[in-house]
Write a protein that holds these residues in place. Structure first.
Motif, PDB file in Angstrom:
ATOM      1  N   VAL A  54     -23.932 -50.556 -85.711  1.00 36.14           N
ATOM      2  CA  VAL A  54     -24.164 -50.982 -87.091  1.00 36.14           C
ATOM      3  C   VAL A  54     -22.950 -50.641 -87.947  1.00 36.14           C
ATOM      4  N   LEU A  55     -22.428 -49.422 -87.808  1.00 35.37           N
ATOM      5  CA  LEU A  55     -21.285 -48.995 -88.608  1.00 35.37           C
ATOM      6  C   LEU A  55     -19.994 -49.701 -88.203  1.00 35.37           C
ATOM      7  N   ALA A  56     -19.947 -50.263 -87.001  1.00 34.70           N
ATOM      8  CA  ALA A  56     -18.765 -51.017 -86.573  1.00 34.70           C
ATOM      9  C   ALA A  56     -18.579 -52.257 -87.442  1.00 34.70           C
ATOM     10  N   ALA A  57     -19.666 -52.738 -88.035  1.00 31.45           N
ATOM     11  CA  ALA A  57     -19.590 -53.910 -88.911  1.00 31.45           C
ATOM     12  C   ALA A  57     -19.064 -53.543 -90.296  1.00 31.45           C
ATOM     13  N   GLY A  58     -18.999 -52.245 -90.588  1.00 27.23           N
ATOM     14  CA  GLY A  58     -18.497 -51.787 -91.876  1.00 27.23           C
ATOM     15  C   GLY A  58     -19.348 -50.656 -92.417  1.00 27.23           C
ATOM     16  N   PRO A  59     -18.859 -49.991 -93.455  1.00 31.35           N
ATOM     17  CA  PRO A  59     -19.606 -48.869 -94.031  1.00 31.35           C
ATOM     18  C   PRO A  59     -21.003 -49.296 -94.474  1.00 31.35           C
ATOM     19  N   GLY A  60     -21.926 -48.345 -94.416  1.00 31.52           N
ATOM     20  CA  GLY A  60     -23.289 -48.644 -94.829  1.00 31.52           C
ATOM     21  C   GLY A  60     -23.959 -47.442 -95.455  1.00 31.52           C
ATOM     22  N   ARG A  61     -24.842 -47.723 -96.390  1.00 31.86           N
ATOM     23  CA  ARG A  61     -25.644 -46.667 -96.981  1.00 31.86           C
ATOM     24  C   ARG A  61     -26.756 -46.299 -96.021  1.00 31.86           C
ATOM     25  N   PHE A  62     -27.315 -45.125 -96.207  1.00 30.22           N
ATOM     26  CA  PHE A  62     -28.369 -44.611 -95.340  1.00 30.22           C
ATOM     27  C   PHE A  62     -29.486 -45.643 -95.169  1.00 30.22           C
ATOM     28  N   GLY A  63     -30.007 -46.141 -96.274  1.00 32.48           N
ATOM     29  CA  GLY A  63     -31.113 -47.099 -96.225  1.00 32.48           C
ATOM     30  C   GLY A  63     -30.738 -48.399 -95.537  1.00 32.48           C
ATOM     31  N   ASP A  64     -29.498 -48.830 -95.712  1.00 29.18           N
ATOM     32  CA  ASP A  64     -29.040 -50.060 -95.055  1.00 29.18           C
ATOM     33  C   ASP A  64     -29.007 -49.882 -93.537  1.00 29.18           C
ATOM     34  N   ILE A  65     -28.520 -48.725 -93.109  1.00 30.92           N
ATOM     35  CA  ILE A  65     -28.477 -48.447 -91.665  1.00 30.92           C
ATOM     36  C   ILE A  65     -29.893 -48.409 -91.110  1.00 30.92           C
ATOM     37  N   ARG A  66     -30.775 -47.678 -91.791  1.00 28.20           N
ATOM     38  CA  ARG A  66     -32.165 -47.556 -91.352  1.00 28.20           C
ATOM     39  C   ARG A  66     -32.838 -48.927 -91.272  1.00 28.20           C
ATOM     40  N   ASP A  67     -32.600 -49.784 -92.267  1.00 22.34           N
ATOM     41  CA  ASP A  67     -33.232 -51.099 -92.296  1.00 22.34           C
ATOM     42  C   ASP A  67     -32.744 -52.020 -91.189  1.00 22.34           C
ATOM     43  N   LYS A  68     -31.539 -51.812 -90.721  1.00 19.94           N
ATOM     44  CA  LYS A  68     -30.992 -52.651 -89.656  1.00 19.94           C
ATOM     45  C   LYS A  68     -31.437 -52.210 -88.267  1.00 19.94           C
TER      46      LYS A  68
END
Length: 142
Positions: A54-68
């Motif tokens: 997920v982070l390989a696609a770019g920075p993410g907020r905690f909730g964004d990572i969790r939702d993906k």
């Protein structure tokens, strides 16, 4: 070959059995390699490779990572992000005043490994294993 004390491959050894019947070869370690073991254990922990992908696609907020990553709890995501940060693979950053997480330079080195694993998984998938029907699939449509 990496020249480190205790590395799995001894100098002068070139034992390379064929893997999977193909033309590719892989060095066969003659001794246990703690560097390889640590890396495999780290990336192989539950949800870790998915979080890195997920982070390989770019920075993410905690909730964004969790939702993906459906099925990933807040507690486990917190633990994994802390582990990855302690290992130097993930860094905290700020975007628009919000805390986010991103791959460090060290973490970015893992991307080709994750892409290779993704390609292997795709080659093993059968039609009845359609991604839309499997739980835990990374959502890229958000």
């Amino acid at each position: 070959m990496i020249d480190r004390p205790g590395h799995a491959l001894e100098h002068g050894s070139d034992h390379r059995p064929k893997v999977g019947g193909g033309s590719r070869t892989m060095q066969h370690p003659e001794r246990y390699c703690p560097y390889f073991h640590h890396t495999a254990e780290l990336i192989g922990r539950r949800w870790t490779a998915v979080i890195l992908r997920v982070l390989a696609a770019g920075p993410g907020r905690f909730g964004d990572i969790r939702d993906k990553v459906p099925g990933l709890s807040d507690r486990l995501l917190t633990n994994r992000l802390n582990e990855l940060e302690n290992e130097g693979l993930v860094v905290r950053c700020e975007a628009d005043g919000n805390r986010c997480y991103a791959l460090s330079d060290k973490g970015s080195e893992v991307i080709p490994v994750l892409e290779a694993l993704e390609a292997l998984a795709a080659s093993w998938a059968s039609p009845e294993d359609a991604p839309a029907t499997r739980p835990g699939r990374i959502r890229t449509d958000t």
